[in-house]
Motif scaffolding. Sequence first.
Motif, short mmCIF file in Angstrom:
data_model
loop_
_atom_site.label_atom_id
_atom_site.label_comp_id
_atom_site.label_asym_id
_atom_site.label_seq_id
_atom_site.Cartn_x
_atom_site.Cartn_y
_atom_site.Cartn_z
N CYS A 138 0.86 -1.18 0.00
CA CYS A 138 0.00 0.00 0.00
C CYS A 138 0.90 1.23 0.00
O CYS A 138 1.65 1.47 0.96
N ARG A 139 0.83 2.02 -1.09
CA ARG A 139 1.68 3.21 -1.25
C ARG A 139 0.88 4.48 -0.97
O ARG A 139 -0.32 4.51 -1.10
N ASN A 140 1.58 5.53 -0.60
CA ASN A 140 1.04 6.88 -0.37
C ASN A 140 0.24 6.99 0.93
O ASN A 140 -0.68 7.79 1.04
N LEU A 141 0.61 6.20 1.92
CA LEU A 141 -0.02 6.32 3.23
C LEU A 141 0.49 7.57 3.93
O LEU A 141 1.65 7.97 3.74
N PHE A 166 4.52 4.03 3.15
CA PHE A 166 4.00 2.83 2.50
C PHE A 166 3.99 1.71 3.54
O PHE A 166 4.58 1.84 4.61
N GLY A 167 3.29 0.63 3.21
CA GLY A 167 3.21 -0.48 4.15
C GLY A 167 2.86 -1.77 3.45
O GLY A 167 2.44 -1.79 2.29
N THR A 209 -5.08 9.45 -1.19
CA THR A 209 -5.42 8.43 -2.17
C THR A 209 -4.27 7.44 -2.25
O THR A 209 -3.13 7.82 -2.51
N VAL A 210 -4.57 6.17 -1.99
CA VAL A 210 -3.54 5.15 -1.92
C VAL A 210 -3.54 4.25 -3.15
O VAL A 210 -4.55 4.12 -3.84
N SER A 211 -2.41 3.65 -3.39
CA SER A 211 -2.24 2.63 -4.42
C SER A 211 -2.04 1.30 -3.70
O SER A 211 -1.18 1.19 -2.82
N VAL A 212 -2.85 0.29 -4.06
CA VAL A 212 -2.74 -1.02 -3.43
C VAL A 212 -2.49 -2.06 -4.52
O VAL A 212 -3.29 -2.18 -5.46
N VAL A 213 -1.38 -2.78 -4.41
CA VAL A 213 -1.01 -3.80 -5.38
C VAL A 213 -0.48 -5.03 -4.65
O VAL A 213 -0.14 -4.96 -3.46
N HIS A 214 -0.39 -6.14 -5.36
CA HIS A 214 0.24 -7.33 -4.79
C HIS A 214 1.74 -7.07 -4.70
O HIS A 214 2.35 -6.60 -5.66
N SER A 215 2.33 -7.37 -3.55
CA SER A 215 3.78 -7.16 -3.42
C SER A 215 4.52 -8.30 -4.09
O SER A 215 4.00 -9.39 -4.25
#
Length: 98
Positions: A25-28, A64-65, A91-97
């Motif tokens: 999760c980016r942009n936290l 990020f986390g 606004t966050v970006s959520v992707v599979h790590s």
Amino acid sequence: MSDSGRSGGGGRGGGGGGTGISLLCRNLPVEIGADEVRDAFAKYGEIRDVYLPKDHYTQRAKGFGFIEFADARDADEAVRDLDGSSIGGRTVSVVHSK
């Protein structure tokens, strides 16, 4: 929240099966805590771990986390619903790590 930025789930390698699936999760917000991130993702399924890396010198979160789900289907649903959503006012970006 603990000082390391981790929230719950026991350790890695404890009983209870194989490894889960991790999301990035980016942009936290840098002031958000692991418990707040866990709350945002928990409605999608069992979360094994939340890790928010911190800067070594300032001890501030890096923005990020990683969120580890027990089930891949739950992780897929979280990506679908939370990518582009707002967490902590950003606004966050959520992707599979990887």
